[in-house]
Motif scaffolding. Sequence first.
Motif, PDB file in Angstrom:
ATOM      1  N   LYS A  31     -66.889   6.478 -52.216  1.00  0.00           N
ATOM      2  CA  LYS A  31     -65.957   7.309 -52.241  1.00  0.00           C
ATOM      3  C   LYS A  31     -66.110   8.247 -50.809  1.00  0.00           C
ATOM      4  N   THR A  32     -67.193   7.782 -50.494  1.00  0.00           N
ATOM      5  CA  THR A  32     -67.752   8.811 -49.442  1.00  0.00           C
ATOM      6  C   THR A  32     -67.793   8.469 -47.984  1.00  0.00           C
ATOM      7  N   ARG A  70     -63.039  10.844 -50.511  1.00  0.00           N
ATOM      8  CA  ARG A  70     -62.692  11.628 -51.214  1.00  0.00           C
ATOM      9  C   ARG A  70     -64.386  12.529 -50.726  1.00  0.00           C
ATOM     10  N   TYR A  71     -65.229  12.411 -50.112  1.00  0.00           N
ATOM     11  CA  TYR A  71     -66.388  13.016 -49.502  1.00  0.00           C
ATOM     12  C   TYR A  71     -66.949  12.636 -48.683  1.00  0.00           C
ATOM     13  N   ALA A  87     -74.557  11.803 -53.844  1.00  0.00           N
ATOM     14  CA  ALA A  87     -72.835  10.841 -53.769  1.00  0.00           C
ATOM     15  C   ALA A  87     -72.345  11.615 -54.805  1.00  0.00           C
ATOM     16  N   PHE A  92     -72.622  15.197 -56.610  1.00  0.00           N
ATOM     17  CA  PHE A  92     -71.688  16.160 -55.530  1.00  0.00           C
ATOM     18  C   PHE A  92     -70.366  15.823 -56.214  1.00  0.00           C
ATOM     19  N   ALA A  93     -69.809  14.692 -56.646  1.00  0.00           N
ATOM     20  CA  ALA A  93     -69.059  14.211 -56.763  1.00  0.00           C
ATOM     21  C   ALA A  93     -68.811  15.431 -58.692  1.00  0.00           C
ATOM     22  N   SER A 102     -66.367  22.331 -53.443  1.00  0.00           N
ATOM     23  CA  SER A 102     -66.323  22.337 -52.076  1.00  0.00           C
ATOM     24  C   SER A 102     -66.897  21.562 -50.947  1.00  0.00           C
ATOM     25  N   TYR A 103     -67.697  22.548 -51.268  1.00  0.00           N
ATOM     26  CA  TYR A 103     -69.095  22.013 -50.376  1.00  0.00           C
ATOM     27  C   TYR A 103     -70.604  22.208 -50.769  1.00  0.00           C
ATOM     28  N   TRP A 124     -72.633  18.149 -47.428  1.00  0.00           N
ATOM     29  CA  TRP A 124     -71.307  17.367 -48.002  1.00  0.00           C
ATOM     30  C   TRP A 124     -70.534  18.557 -48.473  1.00  0.00           C
ATOM     31  N   ASN A 147     -66.443  17.797 -49.794  1.00  0.00           N
ATOM     32  CA  ASN A 147     -65.256  17.785 -50.121  1.00  0.00           C
ATOM     33  C   ASN A 147     -63.805  17.313 -49.021  1.00  0.00           C
TER      34      ASN A 147
END
Length: 441
Positions: free
Chosen positions: A69-70, A203-204, A222, A225-226, A231-232, A289, A291
Motif C-alpha cells: 500500500k506504499t 495509502r502510504y 511500512a 507505520f500502518a 499521519s506522519y 512517511w 498517510n
Amino acid sequence: MEALSAAQQKMRTAGVSECGINVFSSYFADLQHGATGLIPESTIDPMPPAPRLAEKNFSPAVQAEALGKTAFLKLNGGLGTSMGMDKAKSLIPVRTGESFLRLICRQIRSAREQSGKLLPIIFMDSFRTQRDTLAALDKNMEIPGIPLSFLQGREPKLRRDNLYPVIWEENPELEWCPPGHGDIYTALSNNSLLEDLLSRGFRYLMTSNADNLGAYPSGEIAAWFAESGVSYAAEVCRRTPSDRKGGHLALRRSDKQLILRDTGQTPPADMQYFTDEKRHPYFHTNNLWFNIEALRDLLQKTAGLLRLPLIRNQKTVDPCNKDSVPVYQLECAMGAIVEKFADAKALIVERERFLPVKTTNDLFVLRSDAYKFTEEGRVLLQIPTAPIADLDPQYFCFIHDFTERTRHLPSLREVEKITVKGDYTFTGMEKLRGRVEIGNA
C-alpha cells in the motif's frame, strides 16, 4: 515592494504556478521583515523518547501487506554542483557502472517481489535534472496513470544588497534555483498525484533523497507505520561525531509540538548545543512517511501555502565563482512539515538507513570494500563502523579529478580514517590500517 513585484513578474513570465509564486512571496515578506528562520536553543527541548524499529517484530505477511500500500518518491533535483557536475547527481556510477538511479530501481523491483504489488517509484526532479533522469530510467518502472517524474518549482535568486532578482548574463540559467526540497508540497498541490495514488489503493507515501541508498523500501517500517495510525513519521538515527551537522527533531516549548531544526536555522551562539550528540542524540535522515489522505487534506486546506520555517541560504549567483554576485536563496526543508501534524512521530532506525553521498569523500567510502552491494540494490556495511575519508579538495573535489585518481581503490576494511593531502593517485596496492595520512604535496 518593487523588488517583490520584479521577482513575481519574472516567475510569471517563466511559467511558475500561482501557488509557487504565493509561497515565494510569503517567504520574501518574511525575509523583508528580517526573518532569519533561526530557532534558538532556549525555545526547544530535546526530542522525547521514540520507538525503535529493532524492538518491533512483524510477520512477512503483515510486512508485505503494508508494503503493497506504499508508494515511493525520491527527491532528485540535485545537480551535484559541489562535485563539479552539471547533470543529476543520481547518475553518478556508484559501483561497477551502477548509478544511484539503477540501484534505486533494483530496490523497487525487490519490493515489488516482496509485496506482490506493482509499487510506484516517482522522482521529483528540478528543471535541471528531469530530462537526463527520464532518459536514463528504465521505462518498465512506470505504472500506467502514475508519472515517473514531476517537476518541482523554481524561483529567482535575490541580490543580497537590494533583494531584486539577480541578473547574470554569462549564464541566465544561474539566475534561478530550486526552492529547497520543501517545495515538494507546492509541487504536489499543483498536480493530481496524491489523488491518483489513493484511487489506485495506495495509502502510504515514503519520501527520501535519491543520493541515500540506505532508504530502501522497508516492509518492517511500512508495517510499523500502518500499525501506528499516525499521519506522519520521520526516521532518525543515533548521532556519531560525523553527524554533528545533521538536522534534528526537537520539542517546541511553547506548544509541545515536534519540530525540525537544521544547521542553517541554528544561531551561531547555539551551535555548541546543536552539535552536542548527548543533548540531541538523534539526527533527522529525511526519510519520511506520510498517510496520503492526511497529506492531501492538509494541502487542500492550506491551498499549498504551508508557511514552513524559512531557510535563508547565502550563496553566490555562480556557485563555482565565489567572486560572483552575493545572493539569497529562499528555501524550506521538507521535514519541517512535522510541525503541521499534531500526531507526528519519530522512529529510531539503524544507521544502514542513512548512506547519503554529498561529497566525493562519501563516494570514496561507498565505493570501497567497506560496503557490500546486494542483488536487491541494498548497501550493507561489512565492518562495525564506516571509515571516514578526508581527501584533498584541490585534487579530489570534482568528480572528474576524483575518478582519475581513484580508479584502483585500496581496501578500507581496517581503516578508521584516511586523510590525503596533495596530488595522489591510488594504485590499489596500498596497505592501510587505523588512522592513515597520505601525502604527496
